[in-house]
Scaffold this motif. Structure first.
Motif, mmCIF file in Angstrom:
data_model
loop_
_atom_site.group_PDB
_atom_site.id
_atom_site.type_symbol
_atom_site.label_atom_id
_atom_site.label_comp_id
_atom_site.label_asym_id
_atom_site.label_seq_id
_atom_site.Cartn_x
_atom_site.Cartn_y
_atom_site.Cartn_z
ATOM 1 N N THR A 1 -0.245 -7.984 30.784
ATOM 2 C CA THR A 1 0.438 -7.078 29.861
ATOM 3 C C THR A 1 1.516 -7.813 29.076
ATOM 4 O OG1 THR A 1 -0.008 -5.227 31.336
ATOM 5 C CG2 THR A 1 1.748 -4.923 29.705
ATOM 6 N N ARG A 2 2.307 -8.645 29.770
ATOM 7 C CA ARG A 2 3.359 -9.418 29.098
ATOM 8 C C ARG A 2 2.782 -10.318 28.026
ATOM 9 N NH1 ARG A 2 4.996 -12.553 33.477
ATOM 10 N NH2 ARG A 2 4.870 -14.218 31.958
ATOM 11 N N LEU B 1 1.148 -8.211 25.036
ATOM 12 C CA LEU B 1 2.190 -7.606 24.207
ATOM 13 C C LEU B 1 2.976 -8.681 23.463
ATOM 14 C CD1 LEU B 1 3.380 -4.801 23.545
ATOM 15 C CD2 LEU B 1 5.088 -5.242 25.328
ATOM 16 N N ALA C 1 6.517 1.828 24.236
ATOM 17 C CA ALA C 1 6.405 2.325 25.611
ATOM 18 C C ALA C 1 6.048 1.194 26.574
ATOM 19 C CB ALA C 1 5.358 3.437 25.682
ATOM 20 N N THR C 2 5.165 0.304 26.157
ATOM 21 C CA THR C 2 4.786 -0.820 27.013
ATOM 22 C C THR C 2 5.962 -1.773 27.194
ATOM 23 O OG1 THR C 2 2.528 -0.612 26.193
ATOM 24 C CG2 THR C 2 3.074 -2.635 27.365
ATOM 25 N N ALA D 1 2.896 2.960 21.322
ATOM 26 C CA ALA D 1 2.248 2.208 22.402
ATOM 27 C C ALA D 1 2.996 0.900 22.683
ATOM 28 C CB ALA D 1 0.791 1.924 22.052
ATOM 29 N N LEU D 2 3.373 0.185 21.625
ATOM 30 C CA LEU D 2 4.110 -1.070 21.809
ATOM 31 C C LEU D 2 5.480 -0.816 22.433
ATOM 32 C CD1 LEU D 2 3.289 -2.889 18.441
ATOM 33 C CD2 LEU D 2 2.289 -3.328 20.694
ATOM 34 N N LEU E 1 8.329 -0.229 29.648
ATOM 35 C CA LEU E 1 7.817 -0.378 31.009
ATOM 36 C C LEU E 1 8.117 -1.775 31.554
ATOM 37 C CD1 LEU E 1 6.212 0.830 33.373
ATOM 38 C CD2 LEU E 1 4.153 -0.063 32.280
ATOM 39 N N LEU E 2 7.889 -2.802 30.723
ATOM 40 C CA LEU E 2 8.187 -4.172 31.167
ATOM 41 C C LEU E 2 9.684 -4.362 31.396
ATOM 42 C CD1 LEU E 2 5.737 -6.285 28.998
ATOM 43 C CD2 LEU E 2 5.638 -5.887 31.470
#
Length: 165
Positions: A29-30, A33, A128-129, A125-126, A132-133
């Motif tokens: 994910t990191r 993104l 929120a992700t 989406a970007l 989260l990170l």
């Protein structure tokens, strides 16, 4: 066909409690993104240039368009690199989430959901992700873990157990 309910909790528990799988998911994910943000920051700096980015921001009603162009370009480029290598992830991810919050509120929210109509689905989406990170941290496979292992644990941190009475 539904899974046997007696087997499902064990299988789900394996995936949910497996630290290696969680760290691999955070790594993927990191990096994913980060690559997206690097591309957008690079585009603002090199393809459009800061003057072109500021002009576009001005047309879109972004306040302080030149300062906003600098902020967006640098946060996206440097923050994206930081995500890829796992450096200062909580801070860089929070800055990226704030960058996307600004884009959402100032530019995209009034255009509906779909990106084809300049809507907010991508920035949501970007953002929120990234948020989260910022909350869970960089994970095991990161520079954060090498430099400050106690600070990089993120979701691994637990509240201390209450003392026995």
């Amino acid at each position: 066909m539904l899974a046997d309910p007696q087997i499902l909790p064990v299988e789900m528990g394996f995936f949910m409690n497996n630290v290696l799988l969680r760290d691999l998911a955070v790594l993927f994910t990191r990096v994913a993104l980060g690559v997206i943000f690097i591309a957008h920051g690079w585009q603002k700096l090199t393809e459009w240039g800061l003057d072109g980015t500021a002009a576009a921001f001005d047309q879109l009603g972004v306040p302080l368009p030149m300062a906003s162009a600098w902020f967006a370009a640098l946060v996206e480029l440097v923050g994206g690199v930081a995500l890829v290598v796992g450096l200062a992830v909580p801070v860089s991810a929070l800055l990226l989430a704030l960058d996307m919050l600004g884009a959402l509120l100032i530019v995209h929210l009034g255009n509906g959901v779909f990106v084809s109509a300049n809507g907010y689905e991508l920035v949501l989406a970007l953002g929120a992700t990234a948020l989260l990170l910022a909350a869970v941290g960089a994970g095991r496979f990161s520079l954060d873990r090498l430099i400050a292992p106690r600070l990089s644990r993120g979701a691994d941190r637990r509240a201390p157990e209450p003392a026995a009475a």
